[in-house]
Design a protein around this motif. Structure first.
Motif, PDB file in Angstrom:
ATOM      1  N   UNK A  65       7.898  52.922  75.173  1.00  0.00           N
ATOM      2  CA  UNK A  65       6.924  51.862  74.884  1.00  0.00           C
ATOM      3  C   UNK A  65       5.862  51.826  75.963  1.00  0.00           C
ATOM      4  N   UNK A  66       4.632  51.644  75.530  1.00  0.00           N
ATOM      5  CA  UNK A  66       3.506  51.455  76.442  1.00  0.00           C
ATOM      6  C   UNK A  66       3.111  49.996  76.451  1.00  0.00           C
ATOM      7  N   UNK A  67       1.875  49.726  76.836  1.00  0.00           N
ATOM      8  CA  UNK A  67       1.397  48.347  76.912  1.00  0.00           C
ATOM      9  C   UNK A  67       1.215  47.728  75.531  1.00  0.00           C
ATOM     10  N   UNK A 123       4.373  52.654  66.590  1.00  0.00           N
ATOM     11  CA  UNK A 123       4.721  51.334  66.073  1.00  0.00           C
ATOM     12  C   UNK A 123       4.132  50.296  67.012  1.00  0.00           C
ATOM     13  N   UNK A 124       3.541  49.236  66.451  1.00  0.00           N
ATOM     14  CA  UNK A 124       2.970  48.186  67.286  1.00  0.00           C
ATOM     15  C   UNK A 124       4.071  47.530  68.114  1.00  0.00           C
ATOM     16  N   UNK A 147       9.946  41.862  69.612  1.00  0.00           N
ATOM     17  CA  UNK A 147      11.221  42.260  68.999  1.00  0.00           C
ATOM     18  C   UNK A 147      11.433  43.767  68.974  1.00  0.00           C
ATOM     19  N   UNK A 148      10.511  44.544  69.508  1.00  0.00           N
ATOM     20  CA  UNK A 148      10.660  46.002  69.536  1.00  0.00           C
ATOM     21  C   UNK A 148      10.980  46.414  70.962  1.00  0.00           C
ATOM     22  N   UNK A 149      12.090  47.116  71.113  1.00  0.00           N
ATOM     23  CA  UNK A 149      12.475  47.556  72.452  1.00  0.00           C
ATOM     24  C   UNK A 149      12.918  49.012  72.409  1.00  0.00           C
TER      25      UNK A 149
END
Length: 162
Positions: free
Chosen positions: A61-63, A85-86, A90-92
């Motif tokens: 994951x980035x910023x 994916x944005x 809730x996305x980790x």
């Protein structure tokens, strides 16, 4: 003897009509903007017929975005080494999420009930904002409560689903 100063007990019907038209227009624009902002994502999540569906296992994951390999679950969909994916709360990293690919095939949108509710979050905010305009500008408190309640329910459901 009549007074030379006009009474200011009430505004003229023309001013009331202008206020009603202006505030009604503002409330309508807020709601249209909420639907417009939501539909950009919601169309992919809600109208999935003919779209590529599958899962993404988030690798990094980035910023603003997360990415990972795509595993197809719909007929005709091809696996991809990486889709974007944005990033949301809730996305980790390490999680696997059901997604629908946008037509370009590089960007993914979360699907399922959580994805649908998350896509309509801008409309929930617009409902809350429009309720203030309807209550204060149009003096329609019942309609304002309906708008505010609808927005709060939508945002709460999205929070709980994600």
């Amino acid at each position: 003897m009549p007074s030379a100063v006009p009474s200011s007990r009430g505004s003229s019907p023309v001013l009331r009509l202008c206020r009603f038209a202006a505030m009604g227009t503002v409330a309508a624009l807020i709601l249209v903007a909420g639907v417009w902002a939501s539909w950009g994502t919601a169309q992919y999540v809600m109208l999935t017929k003919g779209r590529e569906r599958g899962t993404v296992e988030v690798g990094r994951c980035g910023a603003q975005t997360c990415s990972g390999p795509y595993a197809p679950s719909s007929r005709g969909s091809q696996p991809r080494a990486e889709v974007v994916l944005e990033k949301s709360v809730a996305v980790e990293e390490g999680g696997t999420y059901p997604v629908v690919l946008e037509p370009d095939g590089e960007r993914a949108v979360r699907s399922g009930p959580a994805g649908i509710l998350y896509a309509w979050v801008p409309l929930g905010g617009a409902l809350l904002l429009a309720s203030v305009v309807v209550a204060g500008g149009l003096l329609r408190t019942r309609a304002a409560w309906v708008l505010a309640s609808s927005g709060a329910v939508l945002l709460t459901a999205a929070f709980l689903a994600i």
